[in-house]
Design a protein around this motif. Structure first.
Motif, PDB file in Angstrom:
ATOM      1  N   PHE A  75       0.821  -1.211   0.000  1.00 53.15           N
ATOM      2  CA  PHE A  75       0.000   0.000   0.000  1.00 53.15           C
ATOM      3  C   PHE A  75       0.859   1.268   0.000  1.00 53.15           C
ATOM      4  CE2 PHE A  75      -3.387  -2.920   1.213  1.00 53.15           C
ATOM      5  CZ  PHE A  75      -4.445  -2.421   0.475  1.00 53.15           C
ATOM      6  N   LEU A  76       1.964   1.250   0.720  1.00 47.91           N
ATOM      7  CA  LEU A  76       2.840   2.415   0.700  1.00 47.91           C
ATOM      8  C   LEU A  76       3.472   2.593  -0.678  1.00 47.91           C
ATOM      9  CD1 LEU A  76       4.600   2.176   4.186  1.00 47.91           C
ATOM     10  CD2 LEU A  76       2.714   3.678   3.505  1.00 47.91           C
ATOM     11  N   THR A  77       3.869   1.490  -1.300  1.00 45.45           N
ATOM     12  CA  THR A  77       4.415   1.544  -2.659  1.00 45.45           C
ATOM     13  C   THR A  77       3.359   2.062  -3.640  1.00 45.45           C
ATOM     14  OG1 THR A  77       5.926  -0.293  -2.198  1.00 45.45           O
ATOM     15  CG2 THR A  77       5.475   0.194  -4.511  1.00 45.45           C
ATOM     16  N   MET A  78       2.128   1.712  -3.394  1.00 51.89           N
ATOM     17  CA  MET A  78       1.006   2.164  -4.211  1.00 51.89           C
ATOM     18  C   MET A  78       0.848   3.679  -4.150  1.00 51.89           C
ATOM     19  SD  MET A  78      -2.959   1.092  -3.526  1.00 51.89           S
ATOM     20  CE  MET A  78      -2.568  -0.660  -3.432  1.00 51.89           C
ATOM     21  N   GLY A  79       1.275   4.281  -3.040  1.00 52.27           N
ATOM     22  CA  GLY A  79       1.157   5.731  -2.892  1.00 52.27           C
ATOM     23  C   GLY A  79       0.357   6.185  -1.694  1.00 52.27           C
ATOM     24  N   VAL A  80      -0.136   5.234  -0.889  1.00 49.60           N
ATOM     25  CA  VAL A  80      -0.811   5.593   0.360  1.00 49.60           C
ATOM     26  C   VAL A  80       0.206   6.245   1.287  1.00 49.60           C
ATOM     27  CG1 VAL A  80      -1.880   4.620   2.435  1.00 49.60           C
ATOM     28  CG2 VAL A  80      -2.588   3.825   0.172  1.00 49.60           C
ATOM     29  N   SER A  81      -0.205   7.286   2.008  1.00 46.84           N
ATOM     30  CA  SER A  81       0.725   8.032   2.862  1.00 46.84           C
ATOM     31  C   SER A  81       0.933   7.379   4.218  1.00 46.84           C
ATOM     32  CB  SER A  81       0.214   9.462   3.068  1.00 46.84           C
ATOM     33  OG  SER A  81       0.159  10.146   1.839  1.00 46.84           O
ATOM     34  N   ARG A  82      -0.149   6.827   4.788  1.00 49.63           N
ATOM     35  CA  ARG A  82      -0.057   6.219   6.116  1.00 49.63           C
ATOM     36  C   ARG A  82      -0.917   4.969   6.168  1.00 49.63           C
ATOM     37  NH1 ARG A  82      -0.489  11.378  10.015  1.00 49.63           N
ATOM     38  NH2 ARG A  82      -2.708  10.934   9.833  1.00 49.63           N
ATOM     39  N   ILE A  83      -0.484   4.028   6.992  1.00 45.90           N
ATOM     40  CA  ILE A  83      -1.201   2.778   7.169  1.00 45.90           C
ATOM     41  C   ILE A  83      -1.717   2.680   8.597  1.00 45.90           C
ATOM     42  CG2 ILE A  83      -0.978   0.252   7.243  1.00 45.90           C
ATOM     43  CD1 ILE A  83      -0.923   1.365   4.423  1.00 45.90           C
ATOM     44  N   ILE A  84      -2.978   2.285   8.730  1.00 49.43           N
ATOM     45  CA  ILE A  84      -3.574   2.077  10.055  1.00 49.43           C
ATOM     46  C   ILE A  84      -3.549   0.593  10.373  1.00 49.43           C
ATOM     47  CG2 ILE A  84      -5.626   2.380  11.495  1.00 49.43           C
ATOM     48  CD1 ILE A  84      -6.506   4.561   9.445  1.00 49.43           C
ATOM     49  N   ILE A  85      -2.913   0.244  11.475  1.00 45.71           N
ATOM     50  CA  ILE A  85      -2.884  -1.146  11.941  1.00 45.71           C
ATOM     51  C   ILE A  85      -3.815  -1.257  13.135  1.00 45.71           C
ATOM     52  CG2 ILE A  85      -1.445  -3.007  12.840  1.00 45.71           C
ATOM     53  CD1 ILE A  85       0.956  -1.698  11.507  1.00 45.71           C
ATOM     54  N   GLY A  86      -4.757  -2.176  13.058  1.00 38.37           N
ATOM     55  CA  GLY A  86      -5.714  -2.362  14.139  1.00 38.37           C
ATOM     56  C   GLY A  86      -5.500  -3.651  14.888  1.00 38.37           C
ATOM     57  N   THR A  87      -6.136  -4.716  14.422  1.00 34.64           N
ATOM     58  CA  THR A  87      -6.111  -6.009  15.104  1.00 34.64           C
ATOM     59  C   THR A  87      -4.694  -6.503  15.368  1.00 34.64           C
ATOM     60  OG1 THR A  87      -8.264  -6.644  14.182  1.00 34.64           O
ATOM     61  CG2 THR A  87      -6.815  -8.421  14.937  1.00 34.64           C
ATOM     62  N   GLN A  88      -3.826  -6.412  14.385  1.00 34.26           N
ATOM     63  CA  GLN A  88      -2.470  -6.941  14.546  1.00 34.26           C
ATOM     64  C   GLN A  88      -1.648  -6.151  15.561  1.00 34.26           C
ATOM     65  OE1 GLN A  88      -2.445 -10.043  13.730  1.00 34.26           O
ATOM     66  NE2 GLN A  88      -0.562  -9.989  12.534  1.00 34.26           N
ATOM     67  N   ALA A  89      -1.979  -4.894  15.752  1.00 35.49           N
ATOM     68  CA  ALA A  89      -1.267  -4.103  16.757  1.00 35.49           C
ATOM     69  C   ALA A  89      -1.546  -4.637  18.155  1.00 35.49           C
ATOM     70  CB  ALA A  89      -1.698  -2.642  16.670  1.00 35.49           C
ATOM     71  N   ILE A  90      -2.713  -5.268  18.318  1.00 29.32           N
ATOM     72  CA  ILE A  90      -3.114  -5.816  19.609  1.00 29.32           C
ATOM     73  C   ILE A  90      -2.625  -7.247  19.775  1.00 29.32           C
ATOM     74  CG2 ILE A  90      -5.131  -6.416  21.033  1.00 29.32           C
ATOM     75  CD1 ILE A  90      -6.576  -4.181  19.286  1.00 29.32           C
ATOM     76  N   LEU A  91      -2.834  -8.046  18.749  1.00 26.55           N
ATOM     77  CA  LEU A  91      -2.527  -9.473  18.850  1.00 26.55           C
ATOM     78  C   LEU A  91      -1.047  -9.784  18.651  1.00 26.55           C
ATOM     79  CD1 LEU A  91      -5.556 -10.986  16.890  1.00 26.55           C
ATOM     80  CD2 LEU A  91      -5.354 -10.530  19.348  1.00 26.55           C
ATOM     81  N   ASN A  92      -0.335  -8.892  17.972  1.00 25.64           N
ATOM     82  CA  ASN A  92       1.053  -9.179  17.628  1.00 25.64           C
ATOM     83  C   ASN A  92       1.929  -7.929  17.770  1.00 25.64           C
ATOM     84  OD1 ASN A  92       3.451 -10.107  16.589  1.00 25.64           O
ATOM     85  ND2 ASN A  92       2.587 -10.886  14.678  1.00 25.64           N
ATOM     86  N   PRO A  93       2.294  -7.558  18.999  1.00 26.75           N
ATOM     87  CA  PRO A  93       3.126  -6.367  19.211  1.00 26.75           C
ATOM     88  C   PRO A  93       4.456  -6.426  18.457  1.00 26.75           C
ATOM     89  CG  PRO A  93       2.214  -7.140  21.291  1.00 26.75           C
ATOM     90  CD  PRO A  93       1.899  -8.192  20.271  1.00 26.75           C
ATOM     91  N   HIS A  94       4.992  -7.628  18.270  1.00 26.35           N
ATOM     92  CA  HIS A  94       6.251  -7.759  17.522  1.00 26.35           C
ATOM     93  C   HIS A  94       6.068  -7.265  16.091  1.00 26.35           C
ATOM     94  CE1 HIS A  94      10.095  -9.335  16.177  1.00 26.35           C
ATOM     95  NE2 HIS A  94       9.467  -9.927  15.163  1.00 26.35           N
ATOM     96  N   PHE A  95       4.931  -7.571  15.486  1.00 23.20           N
ATOM     97  CA  PHE A  95       4.640  -7.103  14.129  1.00 23.20           C
ATOM     98  C   PHE A  95       4.611  -5.575  14.101  1.00 23.20           C
ATOM     99  CE2 PHE A  95       1.137  -5.556  11.368  1.00 23.20           C
ATOM    100  CZ  PHE A  95       1.724  -5.807  10.139  1.00 23.20           C
TER     101      PHE A  95
END
Length: 244
Positions: free
Chosen positions: A92-112
């Motif tokens: 998505f960043l390569t596509m040209g999106v400026s920022r990415i929102i991480i939801g579920t994975q931010a909670i379930l996988n802090p390492h990610f």
């Protein structure tokens, strides 16, 4: 305060996410790109694009629509929905999106989350926190986790996150105004940049968010239903309130 104009995508169309679109067919437009261009024409300086199908299914579904929006507009876009891998973020960043929102994975996988911050930087990674009675909803709000929203915000701040999108699910559903009290608490108990979402129905609501110190606000349903004119909202936020 930065205003974010919402575009919520399902089955390739823009829908009202607070009206059980999958049951009642609350389609705003069958052409999300056209809506993005209209928001830009009305003065939007940032778009908030969500793939609702991806948020539920756990992987990007309407990426081609997001790409078309990116290619059509001149303003930055923050994207959320189904982000589960570093490869997803990179695409998505390569596509040209400026920022990415991480939801579920931010909670379930802090390492990610740590890995994403390390690779892409804090300016390009935002955490989405959906609060339902103070607890964090995950998987497209289909399940309530064991995490308190403020505790989670503090945890991700400790990891290195600088910005969150904080959504009050009940306010978003009822559309009776934003949760100013809990937003103030979130602001006072963290050093995060807080983008608020949920229940904003008037310019007065935006005034309240400006006054309480929110860094941004996302509006979707109130734009879709013409309760708020985007051009007026943008000017208010640029001024920092009516009194300035």
């Amino acid at each position: 305060m930065q205003l974010y104009a919402g575009i919520h995508i399902s089955d390739g169309k823009c829908v009202n996410p607070n009206k059980a679109h999958y049951l009642k067919n609350h389609i705003i437009t069958s052409d999300p790109v056209k809506l993005a261009l209209y928001w830009q024409e009305m003065g939007a300086t940032y778009l908030h694009v969500v793939d609702l199908d991806a948020a539920t299914m756990g992987y990007p579904v309407n990426g081609h629509i997001v790409r078309d929006i990116v290619n059509a507009v001149r303003i930055p876009i923050q994207y959320g929905g189904g982000i589960r891998t570093i490869k997803d973020i990179d695409a998505f960043l390569t596509m040209g999106v400026s920022r990415i929102i991480i939801g579920t994975q931010a909670i379930l996988n802090p390492h990610f989350l740590k890995e994403a911050l390390h690779i892409f930087g804090t300016e390009r990674i935002v955490v989405g926190i959906d609060a339902d009675n103070g607890m964090v909803a995950i998987e497209g709000r289909a399940r309530i986790s064991n995490f308190n929203s403020i505790t989670l915000a503090q945890n991700v701040e400790n990891i290195g996150v600088e910005t969150i999108v904080y959504t009050d699910v009940l306010c978003a559903t009822n559309m009776n105004g934003p949760d100013i009290e809990n937003t103030k608490e979130m602001i006072s108990r963290t050093h995060l940049n807080i983008i608020y979402s949920g229940g904003i129905t008037s310019l007065n609501d935006l005034e309240s968010l400006i006054s309480c110190g929110a860094d941004g606000a996302m509006i979707g349903t109130s734009l879709y239903t013409n309760k708020i004119r985007l051009d007026e909202a943008v000017m208010l936020c640029k001024r920092g309130g009516k009194g300035e």
